[in-house]
Motif scaffolding. Structure first.
Motif, mmCIF file in Angstrom:
data_model
loop_
_atom_site.group_PDB
_atom_site.id
_atom_site.type_symbol
_atom_site.label_atom_id
_atom_site.label_comp_id
_atom_site.label_asym_id
_atom_site.label_seq_id
_atom_site.Cartn_x
_atom_site.Cartn_y
_atom_site.Cartn_z
ATOM 1 N N ARG A 306 0.796 -1.226 0.000
ATOM 2 C CA ARG A 306 0.000 0.000 0.000
ATOM 3 C C ARG A 306 0.825 1.271 0.000
ATOM 4 O O ARG A 306 0.353 2.313 -0.463
ATOM 5 C CB ARG A 306 -0.963 -0.007 1.181
ATOM 6 N N GLN A 310 -0.918 1.970 -4.929
ATOM 7 C CA GLN A 310 -2.299 2.154 -4.474
ATOM 8 C C GLN A 310 -3.292 1.375 -5.334
ATOM 9 O O GLN A 310 -4.364 0.982 -4.868
ATOM 10 C CB GLN A 310 -2.655 3.639 -4.479
ATOM 11 N N ARG A 311 -2.947 1.103 -6.587
ATOM 12 C CA ARG A 311 -3.886 0.401 -7.462
ATOM 13 C C ARG A 311 -4.231 -0.982 -6.921
ATOM 14 O O ARG A 311 -5.357 -1.457 -7.068
ATOM 15 C CB ARG A 311 -3.300 0.268 -8.877
ATOM 16 N N GLY A 314 -6.787 -0.691 -4.116
ATOM 17 C CA GLY A 314 -8.100 -0.386 -4.664
ATOM 18 C C GLY A 314 -8.801 -1.620 -5.196
ATOM 19 O O GLY A 314 -10.000 -1.831 -4.959
ATOM 20 N N LYS A 350 -2.361 8.499 3.218
ATOM 21 C CA LYS A 350 -2.272 9.747 2.454
ATOM 22 C C LYS A 350 -2.308 9.469 0.951
ATOM 23 O O LYS A 350 -2.663 10.344 0.164
ATOM 24 C CB LYS A 350 -0.983 10.487 2.809
ATOM 25 N N THR A 351 -1.911 8.245 0.564
ATOM 26 C CA THR A 351 -1.859 7.903 -0.861
ATOM 27 C C THR A 351 -3.203 7.444 -1.413
ATOM 28 O O THR A 351 -3.322 7.177 -2.607
ATOM 29 C CB THR A 351 -0.837 6.782 -1.095
ATOM 30 N N MET A 352 -4.208 7.326 -0.558
ATOM 31 C CA MET A 352 -5.502 6.804 -0.995
ATOM 32 C C MET A 352 -6.160 7.743 -1.999
ATOM 33 O O MET A 352 -6.221 8.946 -1.791
ATOM 34 C CB MET A 352 -6.424 6.613 0.205
ATOM 35 N N ASN A 353 -6.655 7.166 -3.104
ATOM 36 C CA ASN A 353 -7.353 7.979 -4.101
ATOM 37 C C ASN A 353 -8.854 7.951 -3.863
ATOM 38 O O ASN A 353 -9.359 7.220 -3.005
ATOM 39 C CB ASN A 353 -7.010 7.507 -5.523
ATOM 40 N N ASP A 354 -9.579 8.734 -4.637
ATOM 41 C CA ASP A 354 -11.025 8.866 -4.432
ATOM 42 C C ASP A 354 -11.764 7.547 -4.642
ATOM 43 O O ASP A 354 -12.720 7.232 -3.925
ATOM 44 C CB ASP A 354 -11.600 9.928 -5.381
ATOM 45 N N THR A 355 -11.331 6.776 -5.647
ATOM 46 C CA THR A 355 -12.005 5.513 -5.944
ATOM 47 C C THR A 355 -11.888 4.541 -4.783
ATOM 48 O O THR A 355 -12.869 3.905 -4.374
ATOM 49 C CB THR A 355 -11.409 4.877 -7.216
ATOM 50 N N THR A 356 -10.683 4.430 -4.215
ATOM 51 C CA THR A 356 -10.473 3.528 -3.082
ATOM 52 C C THR A 356 -11.248 4.022 -1.864
ATOM 53 O O THR A 356 -11.833 3.224 -1.121
ATOM 54 C CB THR A 356 -8.978 3.411 -2.747
ATOM 55 N N ARG A 358 -14.042 5.696 -1.826
ATOM 56 C CA ARG A 358 -15.459 5.373 -2.023
ATOM 57 C C ARG A 358 -15.713 3.889 -1.755
ATOM 58 O O ARG A 358 -16.707 3.517 -1.124
ATOM 59 C CB ARG A 358 -15.881 5.728 -3.455
#
Length: 433
Positions: A306, A310-311, A314, A350-356, A358
């Motif tokens: 992680r 990040q992908r 997710g 901190k590396t989490m994107n919006d898709t993850t 949600r």
């Protein structure tokens, strides 16, 4: 300037390719293909402009590049394109795509007069470069799929054959989930490929994943394949073994362009495995105890990757959410295995994107629905209260005890659209503490 060296070299070689004989041209194209494999995402995207595809089309028309050499270059572009999961919109609007569309609909050449090599080359180029939402002509499925499966069943273990098998399987996977392929065209051959590899280990890691991907995609439309996939071919066991082996090889802290490119190729194959597993989990009918092995592995994978990729997290969250949705999966088992703890930890990154983000929040949304209703395998009221208390204690420890009530407040607009009835009474989801 350093970042543009590969792009400039690729462009220079391409400009030279139109002014030499076919043998020299093939050598130049092989150099270009080697460069494509060394490029990072930005370089790759920069090299594949609409102008490039238009120029290839013009060169074919003016006979400055042979059809065979054009296929060699375009198959490698498509291979790298599919491996990186890069949506190539430049090709979509090029004159080259129009050429291939016309060739695919040329029934006389494809069905009556086309030799097998030509059919395979055209099929691979067309499928590897296609947009997934593009309509797939009937003759491509009925004529080309059997030809590609024939290539994919080649059991020789030399490097040239293994690359040909990879290309054929990757093209087959690009047929897509929603396209119906008759069982006569795939089941015997793809089963043979998987079974032979399980005994002899003759395929590359990527080719083995692609073989499974093609079969699982057929399962999406044909539920009768579940016993074959799960009981005879042991999909979850094989997928877990492959991912565990790849995880050990990946250098998450890789530095330097060569090392990073190697890591990204491994990661891309892992992501393909995870996507295939998710398609399987969406399609199967019955949860089996052995599937918890995948859950355990993905929790471990999330923690090891992680900070660097990040992908992966997710995609794992998609799998966790699917498990939470299933009524025949014990919420208590998911709790004890650390699924909810993993999801709650993910939200702090901190590396989490919006898709993850949600996906994490919607996992708690699905959890709250399970807790509000009568849970299969946990109908005893005391057991339900025990689970709710343990979940609350875990969330409180992580600082997320207000997550579900606040999530309900913020998500109401979205779910009102779909008329989802939802209680905002905290007691419906967790016991009072």
């Amino acid at each position: 300037m350093q970042e543009l060296i590969l792009v400039e070299k690729f462009s220079k070689l391409f400009s030279e390719a139109g002014f030499c004989d076919e043998i020299k041209q093939k050598q130049i194209i092989e150099e270009m293909n080697d460069l494509l494999g060394k490029m990072d995402k930005e370089e790759f995207e920069s090299s594949l402009s609409k102008e490039l595809f238009d120029q290839i089309n013009t060169m074919i028309e003016e006979k400055k590049i042979s059809e065979g050499n054009a296929f060699i270059l375009l198959k490698e572009i498509g291979y790298q394109n599919s491996l990186r999961v890069f949506p190539n919109y430049n090709y979509k609007y090029s004159t080259l795509k129009k050429r291939f569309d016309k060739m695919i609909y040329d029934e006389e050449r494809i069905i009556k007069g086309g030799n097998e090599t030509f059919i395979v080359d055209l099929s691979e180029c067309y499928l590897l470069l296609r947009n997934f939402f593009q309509f797939l002509p009937l003759q491509l499925v009925s004529v080309c799929v059997p030809c590609l499966l024939k290539i994919a069943t080649n059991k020789k273990e030399n490097e040239k054959t293994q690359k040909e098998v990879e290309l054929a399987l990757m093209a087959l996977c690009n047929v897509g989930i929603l396209v119906e392929v008759e069982k006569d065209f795939h089941q015997k051959e793809i089963t043979e490929i998987i079974e032979y590899h399980q005994e002899h280990r003759n395929l590359t890691h990527l080719a083995y994943q692609l073989a499974w991907s093609f079969l699982i995609d057929r399962f999406f439309r044909d539920e009768s394949l579940e016993a074959l996939i799960s009981d005879k071919l042991h999909f979850t066991r094989e997928a877990t073994q492959e991912l565990e082996e790849m995880s050990k090889r990946v250098d998450w802290k890789a530095k330097g362009k060569t090392e990073e490119n190697k890591r990204m190729k491994e990661v891309n194959i892992m992501l393909k495995w995870i996507c295939t597993i998710n398609v399987f989990f969406v399609s199967f009918q019955m949860w089996k105890e052995e599937y918890f092995g995948l859950i355990d592995y993905f929790i471990s994978l999330c923690r090891s990757s992680r900070a660097y990729e990040q992908r992966i997290s997710g995609k794992c969250m998609v799998l966790f959410r699917r498990a939470i949705e299933l009524n025949d999966v014990s919420v208590y088992d998911l709790l004890k295995r650390g699924v909810f703890k993993q999801i709650s930890e993910e939200i702090y990154l901190k590396t989490m994107n919006d898709t993850t983000a949600r996906m994490c929040l919607e996992s708690f949304f699905d959890l709250s629905k399970r807790l509000k209703g009568i849970m299969t395998n946990e109908v005893d009221e005391m057991k339900k209260k025990e689970i709710k208390r343990e979940l609350f204690d875990m969330l409180e420890e992580e600082g997320h005890e207000d997550m579900i009530p606040s999530f309900h407040a913020t998500i109401s607009l979205r779910f009102n659209k779909y008329r989802v009835e939802f209680s905002l009474n905290f007691e419906d989801y967790f016991v009072n503490v």
